[in-house]
Design a protein around this motif. Structure first.
Motif, mmCIF file in Angstrom:
data_model
loop_
_atom_site.group_PDB
_atom_site.id
_atom_site.type_symbol
_atom_site.label_atom_id
_atom_site.label_comp_id
_atom_site.label_asym_id
_atom_site.label_seq_id
_atom_site.Cartn_x
_atom_site.Cartn_y
_atom_site.Cartn_z
ATOM 1 N N ALA A 203 63.107 17.150 54.344
ATOM 2 C CA ALA A 203 64.070 16.059 54.491
ATOM 3 C C ALA A 203 65.521 16.507 54.467
ATOM 4 N N ASP A 204 65.793 17.761 54.136
ATOM 5 C CA ASP A 204 67.186 18.179 54.000
ATOM 6 C C ASP A 204 67.755 18.795 55.277
ATOM 7 N N TYR A 205 67.026 18.669 56.380
ATOM 8 C CA TYR A 205 67.527 19.123 57.680
ATOM 9 C C TYR A 205 66.898 18.248 58.749
ATOM 10 N N THR A 206 67.723 17.663 59.597
ATOM 11 C CA THR A 206 67.208 16.829 60.675
ATOM 12 C C THR A 206 66.641 17.730 61.762
ATOM 13 N N CYS A 207 65.337 17.698 61.920
ATOM 14 C CA CYS A 207 64.647 18.625 62.818
ATOM 15 C C CYS A 207 64.487 18.083 64.233
ATOM 16 N N TYR A 208 64.245 16.787 64.372
ATOM 17 C CA TYR A 208 63.772 16.262 65.651
ATOM 18 C C TYR A 208 64.518 14.984 66.004
ATOM 19 N N HIS A 209 64.936 14.883 67.252
ATOM 20 C CA HIS A 209 65.660 13.716 67.749
ATOM 21 C C HIS A 209 64.738 12.934 68.683
ATOM 22 N N HIS A 210 64.432 11.714 68.262
ATOM 23 C CA HIS A 210 63.437 10.870 68.931
ATOM 24 C C HIS A 210 64.177 9.714 69.584
ATOM 25 N N GLN A 211 64.019 9.552 70.900
ATOM 26 C CA GLN A 211 64.816 8.536 71.581
ATOM 27 C C GLN A 211 63.966 7.569 72.392
ATOM 28 N N ARG A 212 64.550 6.388 72.597
ATOM 29 C CA ARG A 212 64.044 5.447 73.588
ATOM 30 C C ARG A 212 65.064 5.415 74.704
ATOM 31 N N ARG A 213 64.644 5.798 75.886
ATOM 32 C CA ARG A 213 65.575 5.907 76.998
ATOM 33 C C ARG A 213 66.066 4.543 77.449
ATOM 34 N N THR A 214 67.315 4.512 77.922
ATOM 35 C CA THR A 214 67.893 3.259 78.375
ATOM 36 C C THR A 214 67.247 2.772 79.660
ATOM 37 N N ASP A 215 66.599 3.691 80.415
ATOM 38 C CA ASP A 215 65.920 3.266 81.642
ATOM 39 C C ASP A 215 64.481 2.837 81.383
ATOM 40 N N ALA A 216 64.114 2.732 80.073
ATOM 41 C CA ALA A 216 62.757 2.306 79.674
ATOM 42 C C ALA A 216 61.694 3.211 80.272
ATOM 43 N N GLY A 217 62.034 4.503 80.427
ATOM 44 C CA GLY A 217 61.097 5.414 81.061
ATOM 45 C C GLY A 217 59.986 5.888 80.157
ATOM 46 N N ASN A 218 60.153 5.742 78.826
ATOM 47 C CA ASN A 218 59.075 6.156 77.944
ATOM 48 C C ASN A 218 57.818 5.347 78.246
ATOM 49 N N VAL A 219 56.666 6.022 78.247
ATOM 50 C CA VAL A 219 55.423 5.316 78.584
ATOM 51 C C VAL A 219 55.137 4.192 77.602
ATOM 52 N N THR A 220 55.549 4.360 76.331
ATOM 53 C CA THR A 220 55.273 3.327 75.334
ATOM 54 C C THR A 220 56.287 2.197 75.369
ATOM 55 N N ALA A 221 57.300 2.287 76.238
ATOM 56 C CA ALA A 221 58.307 1.237 76.299
ATOM 57 C C ALA A 221 57.816 0.019 77.073
ATOM 58 N N THR A 222 56.749 0.151 77.850
ATOM 59 C CA THR A 222 56.238 -0.975 78.616
ATOM 60 C C THR A 222 55.538 -1.968 77.681
ATOM 61 N N ARG A 223 55.565 -3.242 78.081
ATOM 62 C CA ARG A 223 54.966 -4.265 77.216
ATOM 63 C C ARG A 223 53.476 -4.017 77.037
ATOM 64 N N LEU A 224 53.041 -4.112 75.804
ATOM 65 C CA LEU A 224 51.650 -3.791 75.502
ATOM 66 C C LEU A 224 50.718 -4.921 75.881
ATOM 67 N N ASP A 225 49.468 -4.556 76.162
ATOM 68 C CA ASP A 225 48.396 -5.525 76.348
ATOM 69 C C ASP A 225 47.789 -5.806 74.974
ATOM 70 N N PRO A 226 47.876 -7.033 74.463
ATOM 71 C CA PRO A 226 47.444 -7.292 73.086
ATOM 72 C C PRO A 226 46.014 -6.863 72.795
ATOM 73 N N ALA A 227 45.078 -7.121 73.709
ATOM 74 C CA ALA A 227 43.680 -6.786 73.443
ATOM 75 C C ALA A 227 43.500 -5.279 73.306
ATOM 76 N N GLU A 228 44.098 -4.507 74.213
ATOM 77 C CA GLU A 228 43.967 -3.055 74.144
ATOM 78 C C GLU A 228 44.671 -2.498 72.911
ATOM 79 N N TYR A 229 45.872 -2.990 72.664
ATOM 80 C CA TYR A 229 46.664 -2.482 71.547
ATOM 81 C C TYR A 229 45.939 -2.669 70.221
#
Length: 510
Positions: A203-229
């Motif tokens: 915890a005493d060093y920030t190792c990883y930078h995790h982002q959500r792209r503004t173009d919503a390009g992350n695969v998980t940024a799309t709206r989820l299907d409730p049944a599958e999720y």
């Protein structure tokens, strides 16, 4: 097949798909690693990209001997590429990264050193979030022997961690590839936590930078299907149930999914901005899981707000869920600086802070339970429900350039002020921080101060009008009060010219 005589310390596995220029930050961060290139490898698994990604990866491999590329037909999800990379990895440890995230300069060296020092199967490095949330409480301190019982590990279920390769192979730990695809990292990581001989939190060093792209390009940024999720969520619960007997620990682990993956989707703007038919599907799935899978202690252990939402969902009261969400969309933190001073590199500051609903202070019942006054009826806590929890305020410094967050040392006094038949809860936080030593001396940049107010199920940040500028690591800070005339003028000129600060900001001591 990737071959080599020596076993590298770390293998970084990166699934890639149509990433385009968003790959640049990851590649640049890998080129800057303090771990020598001959001591780590990077395995890019191109998941059938249709843009220029395959050629870009091949060009990188041609100029970086420790970069390797595998091309495969599109699988549509990161699980298959991650598994292919894990099979090819030669490193003592494996880190799973996303193609649009990036590492801090010393991340791999520090993660590996921590793993070796404590003989760890898993090391969870501190993360910074860019337009997305990351665990906060988990990274308050280093934890050399963290477990699901003694630490909030369950709050960190993404795969962006360091895993001992022999540990992965011994237990056949891989990402599920078939449907449901959602929450595939939850299912792999929670099983890894349950099987790990030792898990460390760095915890005493920030190792990883995790982002959500503004173009919503992350695969998980799309709206989820409730049944599958929620089918994926049920499988995660199955893993917990197979390893943890009924009782308080199982309830606490289950509560993480109820809180984060279920209740959070039915609150505030996240709900009011969603289509009605989608909300009804989500609420229906949640109602069924609460009734089928959770012991009474799961929902009873939630903070008051989340407990109220879970209760409304279980009762099928979607209209009241929307009414509560519309009210909650106006809940915010309010903070004001009453005094600050700087002497050398040390800043002292006093802040008053509270939660507000709209323009008014949040009102709580006067019965001593610190329960907020909700705009819907029928959400009283059941017998044996957990208390509201101690309301609190933290002072946080956030680096504007890197998005790193540091908790500042504070002392807090909390007042409960009667107002008719309700209470107002207000906090006074006083902190003293040496900016030459903050973040292990890595202080270069501009630090925005925030008050983080927690109570009754809310954690809200409010920006404080104080900036701390450090020209270099460990340098004496220049403190800017944004309420002063010169600071307001500087910002106005910058806005007019469309660029950064044009008028130097003086040091002002309150």
């Amino acid at each position: 097949m990737i071959v080599g005589a020596e076993c590298p310390k770390v293998s970084v596995v990166v699934p890639a798909y149509n990433i385009g220029p968003h790959l640049d930050r990851l590649v640049e961060s890998l080129e800057r690693q303090s771990l020598p290139p001959e001591e780590f490898e990077v395995i890019f698994v191109d998941d059938g990209s249709t843009d220029a990604t395959p050629r870009r990866l091949d060009d990188l491999a041609a100029t970086h001997p420790h970069f390797h590329v595998v091309h495969q037909e599109n699988s549509g999800w990161p699980s298959r590429p991650r598994n292919v990379g894990a099979e090819l990895a030669r490193g003592e440890y494996v880190f799973f990264a996303d193609d649009d995230d990036w590492f801090a300069d010393e991340a791999l060296e520090r993660l590996h050193a921590c793993a070796r020092e404590y003989d760890a199967d898993i090391v969870v490095g501190k993360m910074a979030g860019h337009r997305r949330s990351v665990p906060r409480e988990l990274f308050r301190q280093n934890r050399p022997n963290a477990t699901l019982a003694n630490a909030p590990l369950i709050d960190s279920l993404t795969c962006h961690k360091l895993f001992r390769r022999a540990f992965l192979d011994k237990h056949g730990l891989r990402f599920p590839e078939g449907p449901p695809r959602r929450l595939e990292d939850h299912r792999m990581v929670v099983r890894a936590y349950l099987l790990s001989g030792r898990t460390c939190v760095l915890a005493d060093y920030t190792c990883y930078h995790h982002q959500r792209r503004t173009d919503a390009g992350n695969v998980t940024a799309t709206r989820l299907d409730p049944a599958e999720y929620y089918a994926g969520l049920r499988e995660a619960l199955d893993i917990v149930d197979a390893h943890v007997p009924p009782g308080a620990l199982r309830d606490r682990l289950h509560r993480r999914w109820l809180r984060n993956e279920m209740v959070e989707r039915l609150r505030g703007r996240r709900m009011t901005d969603a289509p009605q038919d989608w909300i009804e599907q989500v609420a229906g799935e949640i109602r069924q899981i609460v009734r089928d899978r959770f012991a009474p202690g799961v929902a009873a252990g939630l903070p008051p707000l989340q407990r109220a939402i879970a209760s409304l969902a279980e009762q099928g009261r979607v209209a009241d869920l929307r009414r509560l969400a519309e009210w909650e969309a106006g809940v915010r933190a309010h903070g004001s600086i009453t005094r600050w001073a700087v002497a050398g590199s040390t800043l002292t500051i006093t802040v008053h802070a509270e939660l507000r609903a709209g323009d008014e202070p949040m009102r709580f019942g006067a019965d001593g339970r610190d329960l907020p006054v909700f705009p819907v009826d029928g959400v009283e806590p059941p017998p044996g429900a957990a208390p509201a929890g101690r309301p609190k305020v933290d002072l946080v410094a956030r680096n504007r350039e890197t998005q790193e967050e540091i908790f500042l040392p504070v002392t807090v006094d909390t007042e409960r002020l009667p107002e008719g038949d309700v209470l107002l809860i207000r906090h006074r936080a006083a902190g003293t921080v040496d900016f030459a030593a903050l973040n292990g001396g890595r202080t270069r940049g501009t630090w925005q101060l925030k008050a983080r107010v927690t109570g009754a199920g809310w954690t809200r940040d409010t920006r404080l009008p104080l900036l701390v500028h450090c020209a270099a690591d460990g340098a004496r800070p220049r403190v800017e009060d944004e309420r002063t005339f010169w600071s307001r003028l500087r910002r106005a000129v910058a806005r007019r010219l469309g660029r950064g600060p044009a008028v130097p900001a003086p040091v002002v001591v309150a």
